[in-house]
Scaffold this motif. Structure first.
Motif, PDB file in Angstrom:
ATOM      1  N   ARG A  11       0.845  -1.271   0.011  1.00  0.00           N
ATOM      2  CA  ARG A  11      -0.134   0.152  -0.064  1.00  0.00           C
ATOM      3  C   ARG A  11       1.075   1.244  -0.074  1.00  0.00           C
ATOM      4  NH1 ARG A  11      -5.192   0.003   1.196  1.00  0.00           N
ATOM      5  NH2 ARG A  11      -4.847  -1.857   2.501  1.00  0.00           N
ATOM      6  N   VAL A  12       1.880   1.173   0.643  1.00  0.00           N
ATOM      7  CA  VAL A  12       2.833   2.292   0.883  1.00  0.00           C
ATOM      8  C   VAL A  12       3.468   2.537  -0.692  1.00  0.00           C
ATOM      9  CG1 VAL A  12       5.180   3.202   1.553  1.00  0.00           C
ATOM     10  CG2 VAL A  12       3.562   1.826   3.227  1.00  0.00           C
ATOM     11  N   TYR A  13       3.772   1.374  -1.220  1.00  0.00           N
ATOM     12  CA  TYR A  13       4.585   1.548  -2.648  1.00  0.00           C
ATOM     13  C   TYR A  13       3.182   2.076  -3.669  1.00  0.00           C
ATOM     14  CZ  TYR A  13       6.718   0.183  -6.912  1.00  0.00           C
ATOM     15  OH  TYR A  13       7.322   0.016  -8.434  1.00  0.00           O
ATOM     16  N   ALA A  14       2.176   1.561  -3.480  1.00  0.00           N
ATOM     17  CA  ALA A  14       1.164   2.167  -4.505  1.00  0.00           C
ATOM     18  C   ALA A  14       0.721   3.401  -4.357  1.00  0.00           C
ATOM     19  CB  ALA A  14      -0.081   1.175  -4.233  1.00  0.00           C
ATOM     20  N   SER A  15       0.907   3.940  -2.976  1.00  0.00           N
ATOM     21  CA  SER A  15       0.339   5.480  -2.359  1.00  0.00           C
ATOM     22  C   SER A  15       1.777   6.193  -3.142  1.00  0.00           C
ATOM     23  CB  SER A  15       0.312   5.482  -1.264  1.00  0.00           C
ATOM     24  OG  SER A  15      -0.740   4.784  -0.680  1.00  0.00           O
ATOM     25  N   LEU A  16       2.921   5.813  -3.147  1.00  0.00           N
ATOM     26  CA  LEU A  16       4.019   6.595  -3.729  1.00  0.00           C
ATOM     27  C   LEU A  16       3.587   6.633  -5.067  1.00  0.00           C
ATOM     28  CD1 LEU A  16       6.802   7.778  -3.433  1.00  0.00           C
ATOM     29  CD2 LEU A  16       7.907   5.458  -3.617  1.00  0.00           C
ATOM     30  N   SER A  17       3.347   5.690  -5.830  1.00  0.00           N
ATOM     31  CA  SER A  17       3.157   5.746  -7.377  1.00  0.00           C
ATOM     32  C   SER A  17       1.945   6.790  -7.672  1.00  0.00           C
ATOM     33  CB  SER A  17       2.733   4.485  -7.769  1.00  0.00           C
ATOM     34  OG  SER A  17       3.489   3.597  -7.718  1.00  0.00           O
ATOM     35  N   HIS A  18       0.875   6.725  -6.838  1.00  0.00           N
ATOM     36  CA  HIS A  18      -0.223   7.788  -7.049  1.00  0.00           C
ATOM     37  C   HIS A  18       0.419   9.201  -6.717  1.00  0.00           C
ATOM     38  CE1 HIS A  18      -3.267   4.882  -7.439  1.00  0.00           C
ATOM     39  NE2 HIS A  18      -3.240   4.399  -6.445  1.00  0.00           N
TER      40      HIS A  18
END
Length: 280
Positions: free
Chosen positions: A196-203
């Motif tokens: 989720r942290v990685y996905a949020s960074l991508s967003h």
């Protein structure tokens, strides 16, 4: 416009602050926890005891890998004069974890639902790091809900708007942060899950924050630490130029987590922003 801020050992964070940050859901220092259903998500909010009922409520929005925990020192510093609310965004802290990571606009829409659930008057909305992107998106789309806006360490600088660029700057910043913050980060990442942290960074790195900044109408404070490697002064100044009504404050001895390690200074700057002046 740079505001003078009284400094008192900025950059400090020790065992006492750590215990307070990890206290939830137990009551501590006048802060309590509660849960409400917001857009189908069971949501945890850390809030202060009732302050002056006529004072502007302050809502603190955390960054992409963290939760209410690291904002606890600032919540306590503000609670003497203002009602303070620190919600955990969907998937973070003690809030329910949806199956997908929300993007900036999804978080902003959810936060609008959170404000409606609490039926607050126009608030002072502070967003830190990725939370500043969420707060900006909400202020741009729901101007009547936001009396004042604080963008603390706002991401992300176009000069490093990539996952590698942001992660690299964050690694540099860790060497300048108080080490007692590490247990909070580990707890928060475990709660959110690394994916989720990685996905949020991508967003975050795909978010056109400039398009939202120019639409903000609330009086705005752009606040950074003087030792922040994630948000250099050039990007801080660009953010302030894009917002029609903005001022800047720099806390010299703090790094990116200025809201954690310099709560007294940040609280003073927020109170100054909320004082009516003839030009506002």
């Amino acid at each position: 416009m740079n505001l003078p801020v009284p400094l008192s050992r900025a950059g400090r964070f020790g065992p006492a602050e750590l215990r307070l940050a990890l206290a939830a859901p137990r009551p501590a220092a006048g802060l309590t926890s509660e849960w409400r259903l917001v857009d189908g998500v069971r949501t945890h909010t850390r809030r202060s005891a009732t302050a002056d009922p006529d004072a502007t409520p302050v809502v603190l929005v955390h960054g992409l890998a963290v939760s209410h925990r690291y904002l606890t020192p600032l919540a306590v510093a503000l609670s003497a004069t203002n009602p303070v609310y620190v919600p955990d965004l969907p998937g973070f802290g003690l809030t329910e974890r949806p199956g997908a990571a929300y993007d900036v606009q999804g978080h902003a829409q959810w936060l609008a639902g959170w404000l409606a659930a609490y039926r607050l008057p126009p608030v002072c909305l502070l967003g830190h790091s990725f939370g500043a992107e969420v707060a900006t998106a909400l202020a741009a789309r729901h101007p009547r809900a936001v009396r004042a806006l604080v963008l603390a360490g706002p991401t992300s600088d176009p000069a490093a708007r990539s996952r590698r660029g942001q992660f690299g700057r964050w690694l540099l910043d860790t060497a300048r942060e108080a080490p007692w913050q590490i247990p909070i980060l580990l707890r928060d990442v475990a709660d959110a899950r690394p994916w989720r942290v990685y996905a949020s960074l991508s967003h975050s790195v795909h978010n056109d924050v400039e398009a939202d900044l120019v639409r903000v109408r609330a009086p705005t404070l752009v606040l950074t630490g003087g030792r922040d490697t994630v948000v250099p002064s050039s990007w801080r100044d660009q953010v302030a130029r894009l917002v029609p009504d903005a001022r800047t404050v720099t806390v010299p001895d703090a790094a990116h987590n200025v809201v954690t390690t310099a709560p007294t200074e940040v609280a003073a700057a927020i109170r100054a922003l909320l004082v009516p002046t003839p030009t506002r």
